[in-house]
Write a protein that holds these residues in place. Structure first.
Motif, PDB file in Angstrom:
ATOM      1  N   GLN A   3      38.940  36.099  32.408  1.00 23.72           N
ATOM      2  CA  GLN A   3      39.590  37.375  32.104  1.00 23.72           C
ATOM      3  C   GLN A   3      41.079  37.298  32.453  1.00 23.72           C
ATOM      4  O   GLN A   3      41.933  37.717  31.667  1.00 23.72           O
ATOM      5  CB  GLN A   3      38.918  38.511  32.866  1.00 23.72           C
ATOM      6  N   TRP A   4      41.400  36.763  33.628  1.00 26.76           N
ATOM      7  CA  TRP A   4      42.799  36.603  34.026  1.00 26.76           C
ATOM      8  C   TRP A   4      43.537  35.697  33.045  1.00 26.76           C
ATOM      9  O   TRP A   4      44.670  35.992  32.635  1.00 26.76           O
ATOM     10  CB  TRP A   4      42.861  36.023  35.442  1.00 26.76           C
ATOM     11  N   LEU A   5      42.899  34.599  32.655  1.00 26.93           N
ATOM     12  CA  LEU A   5      43.504  33.663  31.716  1.00 26.93           C
ATOM     13  C   LEU A   5      43.890  34.382  30.427  1.00 26.93           C
ATOM     14  O   LEU A   5      45.024  34.261  29.951  1.00 26.93           O
ATOM     15  CB  LEU A   5      42.533  32.517  31.414  1.00 26.93           C
ATOM     16  N   GLN A   6      42.969  35.136  29.866  1.00 25.73           N
ATOM     17  CA  GLN A   6      43.189  35.777  28.574  1.00 25.73           C
ATOM     18  C   GLN A   6      44.122  36.989  28.660  1.00 25.73           C
ATOM     19  O   GLN A   6      44.896  37.237  27.729  1.00 25.73           O
ATOM     20  CB  GLN A   6      41.853  36.187  27.967  1.00 25.73           C
ATOM     21  N   GLU A   7      44.045  37.739  29.748  1.00 26.03           N
ATOM     22  CA  GLU A   7      44.815  38.978  29.837  1.00 26.03           C
ATOM     23  C   GLU A   7      46.184  38.818  30.494  1.00 26.03           C
ATOM     24  O   GLU A   7      47.087  39.605  30.227  1.00 26.03           O
ATOM     25  CB  GLU A   7      44.008  40.036  30.588  1.00 26.03           C
ATOM     26  N   GLU A   8      46.331  37.822  31.361  1.00 26.57           N
ATOM     27  CA  GLU A   8      47.587  37.670  32.088  1.00 26.57           C
ATOM     28  C   GLU A   8      48.274  36.324  31.842  1.00 26.57           C
ATOM     29  O   GLU A   8      49.444  36.282  31.473  1.00 26.57           O
ATOM     30  CB  GLU A   8      47.345  37.848  33.594  1.00 26.57           C
ATOM     31  N   HIS A   9      47.535  35.238  32.064  1.00 29.95           N
ATOM     32  CA  HIS A   9      48.187  33.924  32.044  1.00 29.95           C
ATOM     33  C   HIS A   9      48.663  33.520  30.648  1.00 29.95           C
ATOM     34  O   HIS A   9      49.834  33.124  30.490  1.00 29.95           O
ATOM     35  CB  HIS A   9      47.262  32.859  32.628  1.00 29.95           C
ATOM     36  N   ILE A  10      47.807  33.573  29.667  1.00 28.48           N
ATOM     37  CA  ILE A  10      48.218  33.175  28.317  1.00 28.48           C
ATOM     38  C   ILE A  10      49.359  34.058  27.811  1.00 28.48           C
ATOM     39  O   ILE A  10      50.357  33.533  27.295  1.00 28.48           O
ATOM     40  CB  ILE A  10      47.021  33.136  27.350  1.00 28.48           C
TER      41      ILE A  10
END
Length: 100
Positions: free
Chosen positions: A20-27
């Motif tokens: 979720q963090w990857l898709q919503e924040e990191h990318i």
């Protein structure tokens, strides 16, 4: 074109929150640098997921200079954010490739 490839094995108890963090924040933060124009996220299959799944994210840059600017100006801070949030619950390695 240059591909910045990040392969990450994430602990089972963390992987939903990490994804979720990857898709919503990191990318979005990676793309906001303006140095990558697209990305692809995949999950590796046919391997041992006992300790957690493995994901591959590929970020696409127009030139090696764009990638180098990312590495010089943004890479460490963006990488550190993952460690700040998830500590030792993942292991990642990167490769850089040129499309032929």
């Amino acid at each position: 074109m240059i591909i910045y490839n990040v392969t990450t094995k994430v602990a089972t108890d963390t992987h939903f929150r990490w994804l979720q963090w990857l898709q919503e924040e990191h990318i979005p933060a990676m793309l906001a640098t303006g140095l990558f124009h697209d990305y692809r996220i995949s999950r590796l299959l046919e391997q041992d997921d006992e300790e957690g799944p493995t994901y591959v994210v590929q970020y696409f840059a127009d030139s090696l200079n764009d990638y180098q600017s990312f590495a010089d100006q943004h890479q460490q801070a963006l990488r550190q954010r993952g460690y700040d949030l998830f500590g030792d619950r993942f292991i990642a390695f990167t490769t850089v490739m040129e499309v032929i």
